[in-house]
Design a protein around this motif. Structure first.
Motif: not given
Lengths: 95, 423
Positions: A52-68
């Motif tokens: 829960s609380g995904m909306e309370n976390l920072s937006e993923p960076s492009p690098i994190e998006r790529a790894t995800l």
């Protein structure tokens, strides 16, 4: 300073942290089951499920998006080494 | 079996398989961590089907001349239809760029996980490849290669390739060893038992779970011969080596005690008995939780290797060290540096120790434990010089804390981050 409560569901520990704290700064100190590898968004070892609380976390960076994407991570997944806690959230290891 | 078979040229392994690898008898240290007292071999193989030729693995770049000379003695480059790399470490991929230059028509087959490594290792993004996984097949006409995805043996990319009609398993580093003998076959070479065991213990041991996973794929196969990338080709009793891998990879402690019983080991070393008294109090506190076994070991009275064996099958490891000259003491580092030989990921861990004036050791040990991906649920316990009665109670509580965590009943806590920093 704004505070947030980060709860590690796998061990039942809640930690009050300053907003902007990275999950990695807290999880190892309480023995949560999230495991780290490279610690810089490359290996995907610290894949974490956000209960829960995904909306309370920072937006993923492009690098994190790529790894995800590389790890075919679901929409409820983040990398603990990258994610900043901005408000209350509950998480557990994805693996 | 045959006695002396020369290896100046290629060596026939079966009617359709030739060894085309390289001998490296002067190698003395491999990958920094392995001693190689009589060198090693880089085994590569050529498989001939009615509809083309496959090359399975290559060799270290420095020995590529041997590889190409042996290859040319049994095939033309134009015949090569398939190249398989079971493992991309440079001792097996070293001749790949040149091989692909000489056989540009060939298709390279690697595992899924090898794709990013290929680019990083060869710094050449132009090499085309086809990723494969378990039960993917490539036909050479009357011969068929089947792939087995066997990751982490000993890199993420590792796979095995099975030649179905011959019952030959090209196993990569699995079942291999650093042993150089030009007789090549296990029934002709010298006594290589030590090398086989040594290779397993230094290369495969940290990945036992993955070994067991791979064996699930390998054991059902009809195996007439195992062709690894290092050391003797295993044609005599090949299944013996498969059985040995299962034996070495199977946890033994749970053959003796109930599978559900957990084990905690408390290691300590103590100059004046203070860290020892802490260890004993932690043991007493942990024992109050109950439900698991506890061993207390003074590092001064033992050798590292048997301790590492114990750690491998334990569930929780606590390490006590005094601080001397701002550091944990050498026997502690000797133990901790040896944890890389085994898999300690996810084990519960902690550090404690008495100190005289600054007490850096506990934090340093904790950092090492976390670096090894162990779980450190409570901040390490540091006590200045002789523990008081209250401080010994803190030790017992620390033991209760770790014990509860180990038993899957972590104390629910609501804490402020500043408390963590103060630990």
């Amino acid at each position: 300073m704004a505070k947030a409560i980060l709860t590690f569901a796998d061990i039942g520990v809640s930690v009050t942290v300053p907003a902007g704290t990275r999950i990695i700064e807290v999880s190892e100190k309480v023995g949560a089951g999230i495991v780290y590898g490279c610690r810089e968004s490359d290996c995907g070892t610290c894949l974490t499920e956000v209960i829960s609380g995904m909306e309370n976390l920072s937006e993923p960076s492009p690098i994190e998006r790529a790894t995800l994407a590389e790890h075919k991570a679901g929409a409820n997944m983040r990398l603990a080494c990258q994610t900043l806690v901005l408000g209350d959230a509950t998480i557990k290891p994805a693996i | 079996m045959s006695g002396h078979e020369a290896t100046a040229g290629p060596m026939a392994v079966t009617d359709r398989v030739h060894w085309i690898g390289a001998l490296d008898p002067k190698m003395r240290t491999f990958d920094v961590i392995l001693k190689t007292p009589n060198g090693t071999t880089y085994n590569a193989y050529l498989v001939r089907g009615s509809d083309g030729v496959a090359v399975i693995d290559t060799v270290k770049a420095e020995t590529a001349d041997q590889f190409f000379a042996r290859l040319e003695a049994v095939a033309d480059y134009a015949e090569i239809k398939v190249i398989v790399l079971n493992h991309l470490e440079p001792d097996h991929s070293g001749a790949l760029p040149e091989l692909m230059r000489r056989a540009p028509q060939a298709t390279l087959y690697i595992s899924d996980a090898a794709q990013l490594m290929l680019k990083a290792l060869l710094n050449n993004s132009d090499i085309a490849y086809t990723p494969v996984t378990t039960n993917d097949r490539v036909s050479l006409g009357d011969r068929t290669l089947r792939f087995l995805n066997t990751p982490y043996l000993h890199w993420p990319d590792t796979q095995c390739t099975y030649l179905e009609e011959e019952g030959v398993l090209f196993s990569g580093d699995v079942f291999g060893c650093h042993y150089c003998d030009e007789q090549l076959f296990n029934d002709s070479v010298g006594d290589f038992r030590f090398s086989f065991e040594y290779y397993y213990s230094h290369i495969m041991r940290p990945f036992k779970q993955y070994v067991l996973g791979a064996l699930e794929l390998i054991e059902p196969l009809q195996i007439n011969l195992i062709a690894p990338t290092h050391g003797p080709i295993l044609r005599d009793h090949p299944r013996h080596y498969i059985e040995r891998y299962r034996e070495l990879s199977t946890p033994h402690l749970h053959l003796e005690i109930d599978r559900d019983v957990k084990t905690m080991i408390i290691f300590y070393i103590s100059s004046y008995g203070n860290t020892m008294h802490m260890a004993e109090a932690i043991r007493d506190g942990a024992a109050e939780v109950g439900g698991f076994r506890i061993s207390l070991y003074d590092l001064e009275g033992g050798e590292v290797e048997p301790f590492v064996d114990l750690v491998e099958e334990a569930d929780a490891i606590l390490v006590g060290s005094p601080t001397i000259n701002g550091d944990a003491v050498k026997p502690v580092w000797d133990l901790l540096s040896s944890f890389a030989q085994i898999n300690v990921k996810g084990k519960v861990a902690g550090a404690f120790g008495s100190y005289g004036w600054s007490g850096e050791a506990v934090r340093m040990v904790e950092d090492r434990l976390r670096g090894l991906k162990m779980r450190v649920p409570a901040g390490g316990l540091r006590i200045k010089l002789i523990p008081s009665a209250d401080e010994l109670e803190n030790c017992r509580d620390y033991g209760r804390d770790i014990g509860s965590f180990l038993m899957g009943r972590p104390r629910a806590r609501e804490i402020d981050m500043s408390q963590l920093s103060a630990n």
